[in-house]
Design an enzyme around this catalytic site. Structure first.
Site, PDB file in Angstrom:
ATOM      1  N   ASP A   1     -10.789   1.815  10.650  1.00  0.00           N
ATOM      2  CA  ASP A   1     -10.097   2.492   9.559  1.00  0.00           C
ATOM      3  C   ASP A   1     -10.359   1.720   8.261  1.00  0.00           C
ATOM      4  O   ASP A   1      -9.829   0.633   8.055  1.00  0.00           O
ATOM      5  CB  ASP A   1      -8.597   2.544   9.900  1.00  0.00           C
ATOM      6  CG  ASP A   1      -7.739   3.177   8.819  1.00  0.00           C
ATOM      7  OD1 ASP A   1      -8.216   3.355   7.685  1.00  0.00           O
ATOM      8  OD2 ASP A   1      -6.552   3.463   9.102  1.00  0.00           O
TER       9      ASP A   1
ATOM     10  N   LYS B   1      -8.719   7.266   0.008  1.00  0.00           N
ATOM     11  CA  LYS B   1      -8.234   6.514  -1.146  1.00  0.00           C
ATOM     12  C   LYS B   1      -9.261   6.376  -2.268  1.00  0.00           C
ATOM     13  O   LYS B   1      -9.428   7.273  -3.072  1.00  0.00           O
ATOM     14  CB  LYS B   1      -7.675   5.166  -0.691  1.00  0.00           C
ATOM     15  CG  LYS B   1      -6.313   5.301   0.013  1.00  0.00           C
ATOM     16  CD  LYS B   1      -5.635   3.976   0.187  1.00  0.00           C
ATOM     17  CE  LYS B   1      -4.275   4.105   0.854  1.00  0.00           C
ATOM     18  NZ  LYS B   1      -3.244   4.670  -0.018  1.00  0.00           N
TER      19      LYS B   1
ATOM     20  N   PHE C   1      -1.088   0.720  10.357  1.00  0.00           N
ATOM     21  CA  PHE C   1      -0.591   1.947   9.726  1.00  0.00           C
ATOM     22  C   PHE C   1      -1.770   2.884   9.545  1.00  0.00           C
ATOM     23  O   PHE C   1      -2.721   2.577   8.833  1.00  0.00           O
ATOM     24  CB  PHE C   1       0.061   1.668   8.372  1.00  0.00           C
ATOM     25  CG  PHE C   1       0.640   2.916   7.741  1.00  0.00           C
ATOM     26  CD1 PHE C   1       1.932   3.317   8.043  1.00  0.00           C
ATOM     27  CD2 PHE C   1      -0.119   3.684   6.876  1.00  0.00           C
ATOM     28  CE1 PHE C   1       2.466   4.477   7.490  1.00  0.00           C
ATOM     29  CE2 PHE C   1       0.400   4.844   6.319  1.00  0.00           C
ATOM     30  CZ  PHE C   1       1.689   5.240   6.624  1.00  0.00           C
TER      31      PHE C   1
END
Length: 404
Positions: A226, A255, A139
């Site tokens: 990532d 984040k 994702f």
């Protein structure tokens, strides 16, 4: 005479587009690893804003720093130098061993920039249609390009045609990666999460990370990792791939980098650091002074308070306690992850646990239908970890007994 306040405030957002399956909860404020809703109910936060609130809520060192910055400058624009960009970029380069940074606002933007870097890397080598290797269950975001790189047909459904130029392979299988790319001169990069978040807390093994690094070196590809969810100290290293002793060429972050203030970044090593030039990429909000101050202060506080060591200590404690309580329970499969990024996999769908846990004062999430995801703030204590286990494990056992 003052009118009496209602005894209970309903959580509702009728004018907000219905894009989330929300719980009937509206949060009011937080302190440390706890939050309170508008009706005064408290919750232990084991979700941390989905791995965002690195320092918890209302941190006594972070809040004054952000208040100070708000009183100086929130936003300028990238027409001008922003000194805090250089401060944060230099720190990220030092922590990662890489070279320079592009700042944006979200993980999606960081991943989008990484994909553009890879394509331009290919075009600069004369490759007309560059292709990027991506992974099953990945994702990377919900823009059309990052959605195309994502490995979840459910979130892709209804948004075709997807962007071309992606080759999908399974996790932790170097022979599958070689087989999918052998003889293909258009491959320019390999792109994956060191630990998949939305895909079910699936880790790339240290051995695979080392093998992928070696293959990319041999074939002159970019290794793009990532670290949006698993980075920023969550596993006990600054970046999850560091457990394998390697360096990527491109590393998207977001984040936890700003402890709740939106900050995204793409950190690049020598092979990718100078692919973009003026006009190749940009952002309005990325790198603004408030976001940069949040990133600088987050890292400073993490270092001062020893939060990487705490992530290992509390993560190991939480994992062991969960394993002990769930040992021998029919329907419990395994615990995955590292540090304070843990997934508890069950044998059947467990989305209902999100509401049941909240009803019992605990905030969690469920990914990939059957995996409970725990990504609390890195300030969590072992006592709070024990509280997570005390609330969650009975709910898991009850769910697994139902319709068994």
């Amino acid at each position: 005479m003052t009118a009496a306040l209602p005894g209970h405030i309903e959580a509702a957002s009728p004018h907000v587009m219905n894009t989330y399956g929300r719980l009937p909860i509206a949060l009011s404020h937080g302190q440390g690893c706890r939050v309170w809703d508008v009706n005064g109910k408290s919750y232990l936060d084991a979700l941390g804003g989905i791995a965002v609130n690195t320092l918890g809520h209302n941190h006594p060192k972070l809040v004054p720093a952000l208040q100070d910055q708000i009183g100086k400058l929130i936003h300028s624009s990238n027409y001008y130098h922003v000194p805090l960009q250089e401060t944060l970029a230099a720190k990220l380069a030092a922590l990662s061993g890489l070279e320079n940074v592009f700042f944006c606002s979200t993980g999606l933007e960081a991943n989008e920039a990484a994909l553009k870097l890879a394509r331009k890397f290919g075009h600069d080598k004369g490759i007309e249609k560059p292709e990027i290797v991506v992974y099953e269950m990945a994702f990377h975001g919900r823009s059309i390009a990052t959605l195309s790189a994502t490995g979840n047909p459910k979130v892709q459904a209804g948004f075709g045609p997807l962007v071309e130029g992606f080759i999908r392979v399974p996790l932790n299988n170097i022979e599958a990666l070689k087989a999918a790319t052998t003889g293909n001169p258009n491959v320019v990069a390999v792109f994956f999460e060191a630990i998949q978040g939305e895909g079910g807390v699936n880790s790339m093994t240290d051995e695979y990370l080392q093998q992928a690094r070696k293959l990319c070196d041999e074939r002159d590809w970019l290794l793009m990792i990532d670290e949006v969810q698993c980075g920023m100290g969550r596993t006990g290293k600054w970046f999850a791939h560091q457990w394998a002793g390697i360096k990527p060429d491109v590393m998207p972050l977001a984040k936890g980098l700003g402890s709740g203030v939106p900050v995204g970044a793409v950190v690049a090593g020598p092979k990718a650091a100078h692919i973009f030039g003026p006009g190749n990429h940009g952002t309005t909000f990325g790198g603004n002074p408030l976001a940069m101050r949040a990133g600088v202060e987050t890292i400073r506080i993490m270092e001062e308070d020893g939060l990487l060591a705490n992530a290992v200590k509390v993560g190991d404690h939480l994992r062991a306690a969960l394993a002990r309580e769930l040992a021998g329970v029919e329907g419990f499969k395994e615990i995955r992850g590292r540090g304070l990024m843990l997934g508890v996999e069950l044998s059947k769908p467990c989305g209902e646990l999100v509401k049941r846990a909240a009803d019992n004062g605990l905030l969690i999430s469920v990914t990939a239908d059957t995996v409970i995801r725990l990504v609390p703030s890195l300030i969590m204590t072992t006592a709070e970890a024990d509280e997570v286990v005390a609330i969650l494990c009975p709910l898991i056992k009850l769910l697994l007994k139902e319709n068994a």
